[in-house]
Design a protein around this motif. Sequence first.
Motif, PDB file in Angstrom:
ATOM      1  N   ILE A 156       0.898  -1.253  -0.081  1.00 13.47           N
ATOM      2  CA  ILE A 156       0.047  -0.005   0.050  1.00 13.47           C
ATOM      3  C   ILE A 156       0.794   1.349  -0.245  1.00 13.47           C
ATOM      4  N   ALA A 157       1.900   1.214   0.785  1.00 17.31           N
ATOM      5  CA  ALA A 157       3.005   2.315   0.905  1.00 17.31           C
ATOM      6  C   ALA A 157       3.409   2.704  -0.408  1.00 17.31           C
ATOM      7  N   PHE A 158       3.987   1.515  -1.036  1.00 20.87           N
ATOM      8  CA  PHE A 158       4.532   1.611  -2.402  1.00 20.87           C
ATOM      9  C   PHE A 158       3.480   2.341  -3.670  1.00 20.87           C
ATOM     10  N   CYS A 159       2.234   1.667  -3.294  1.00 28.21           N
ATOM     11  CA  CYS A 159       1.154   2.118  -4.348  1.00 28.21           C
ATOM     12  C   CYS A 159       1.137   3.727  -4.219  1.00 28.21           C
ATOM     13  N   ILE A 160       0.799   4.277  -2.909  1.00 34.18           N
ATOM     14  CA  ILE A 160       0.907   5.622  -2.744  1.00 34.18           C
ATOM     15  C   ILE A 160       2.080   6.358  -3.080  1.00 34.18           C
ATOM     16  N   ILE A 161       3.453   5.895  -3.039  1.00 35.63           N
ATOM     17  CA  ILE A 161       4.565   6.706  -3.426  1.00 35.63           C
ATOM     18  C   ILE A 161       4.517   6.527  -4.874  1.00 35.63           C
ATOM     19  N   MET A 162       4.103   5.519  -5.651  1.00 35.52           N
ATOM     20  CA  MET A 162       3.993   5.448  -7.105  1.00 35.52           C
ATOM     21  C   MET A 162       3.102   6.484  -7.541  1.00 35.52           C
ATOM     22  N   GLY A 163       1.960   6.399  -6.899  1.00 42.20           N
ATOM     23  CA  GLY A 163       1.013   7.404  -7.617  1.00 42.20           C
ATOM     24  C   GLY A 163       1.337   8.945  -7.492  1.00 42.20           C
ATOM     25  N   MET A 164       2.025   9.182  -6.464  1.00 44.12           N
ATOM     26  CA  MET A 164       2.518  10.421  -6.257  1.00 44.12           C
ATOM     27  C   MET A 164       3.884  10.798  -7.408  1.00 44.12           C
ATOM     28  N   LEU A 165       4.418   9.582  -7.819  1.00 45.68           N
ATOM     29  CA  LEU A 165       5.625   9.679  -8.577  1.00 45.68           C
ATOM     30  C   LEU A 165       4.896   9.986 -10.094  1.00 45.68           C
ATOM     31  N   VAL A 166       3.891   9.273 -10.322  1.00 43.57           N
ATOM     32  CA  VAL A 166       3.391   9.549 -11.559  1.00 43.57           C
ATOM     33  C   VAL A 166       2.721  10.669 -11.853  1.00 43.57           C
ATOM     34  N   GLY A 167       1.860  11.221 -10.598  1.00 46.36           N
ATOM     35  CA  GLY A 167       1.364  12.438 -10.707  1.00 46.36           C
ATOM     36  C   GLY A 167       2.516  13.659 -10.832  1.00 46.36           C
ATOM     37  N   ALA A 168       3.716  13.340 -10.133  1.00 57.11           N
ATOM     38  CA  ALA A 168       4.694  14.316 -10.562  1.00 57.11           C
ATOM     39  C   ALA A 168       5.277  14.203 -11.762  1.00 57.11           C
ATOM     40  N   SER A 169       5.237  13.092 -12.316  1.00 54.01           N
ATOM     41  CA  SER A 169       5.909  12.763 -13.543  1.00 54.01           C
ATOM     42  C   SER A 169       4.977  13.675 -14.706  1.00 54.01           C
ATOM     43  N   ILE A 170       3.817  13.455 -14.483  1.00 56.94           N
ATOM     44  CA  ILE A 170       2.888  14.146 -15.663  1.00 56.94           C
ATOM     45  C   ILE A 170       3.001  15.405 -15.464  1.00 56.94           C
ATOM     46  N   TYR A 171       3.029  15.953 -14.133  1.00 57.19           N
ATOM     47  CA  TYR A 171       3.012  17.557 -13.840  1.00 57.19           C
ATOM     48  C   TYR A 171       4.296  17.901 -14.489  1.00 57.19           C
ATOM     49  N   VAL A 172       5.406  17.521 -14.429  1.00 59.96           N
ATOM     50  CA  VAL A 172       6.688  18.031 -15.003  1.00 59.96           C
ATOM     51  C   VAL A 172       6.989  17.867 -16.377  1.00 59.96           C
ATOM     52  N   THR A 173       6.161  16.725 -17.023  1.00 52.35           N
ATOM     53  CA  THR A 173       6.182  16.540 -18.265  1.00 52.35           C
ATOM     54  C   THR A 173       5.119  17.755 -19.078  1.00 52.35           C
ATOM     55  N   VAL A 174       4.033  18.021 -18.443  1.00 50.80           N
ATOM     56  CA  VAL A 174       3.108  19.280 -18.996  1.00 50.80           C
ATOM     57  C   VAL A 174       3.868  20.651 -18.908  1.00 50.80           C
ATOM     58  N   LYS A 175       4.408  20.617 -17.640  1.00 50.26           N
ATOM     59  CA  LYS A 175       4.895  22.186 -17.347  1.00 50.26           C
ATOM     60  C   LYS A 175       6.495  22.108 -18.258  1.00 50.26           C
ATOM     61  N   LYS A 176       7.325  21.449 -18.235  1.00 50.41           N
ATOM     62  CA  LYS A 176       8.498  21.539 -18.668  1.00 50.41           C
ATOM     63  C   LYS A 176       9.094  20.779 -19.906  1.00 50.41           C
ATOM     64  N   GLY A 177       8.134  19.750 -20.177  1.00 51.01           N
ATOM     65  CA  GLY A 177       8.291  18.800 -21.215  1.00 51.01           C
ATOM     66  C   GLY A 177       9.103  17.648 -20.846  1.00 51.01           C
TER      67      GLY A 177
END
Length: 82
Positions: free
Chosen positions: A26-47
């Motif tokens: 469960i903890a790793f799923c939460i961390i992966m979810g945050m990582l995916v969210g950060a990845s999408i955010y950075v990709t949208v903002k900076k490429g």
Amino acid sequence: MKNTKLSDLSVDELTKEEKKRSAAHIAFCIIMGMLVGASIYVTVKKGFSAITTLPLAFMPLYLIIMLSWQNVRKEIKSRKSN
């Protein structure tokens, strides 16, 4: 932690082990979810950047944790069915 096989553990020990591995999953799923969210955010903002590929890099670790948890669950089910 001792390096013991699941078949050597009692049902109570297996239950404790299943709870630990479930919490780790469960903890790793939460961390992966945050990582995916950060990845999408950075990709949208900076490429495309290095953080974009991090969720894929951690996927094998996720699979190991998930399979470990499932193995304990299978062992508990096999013991209860006997």
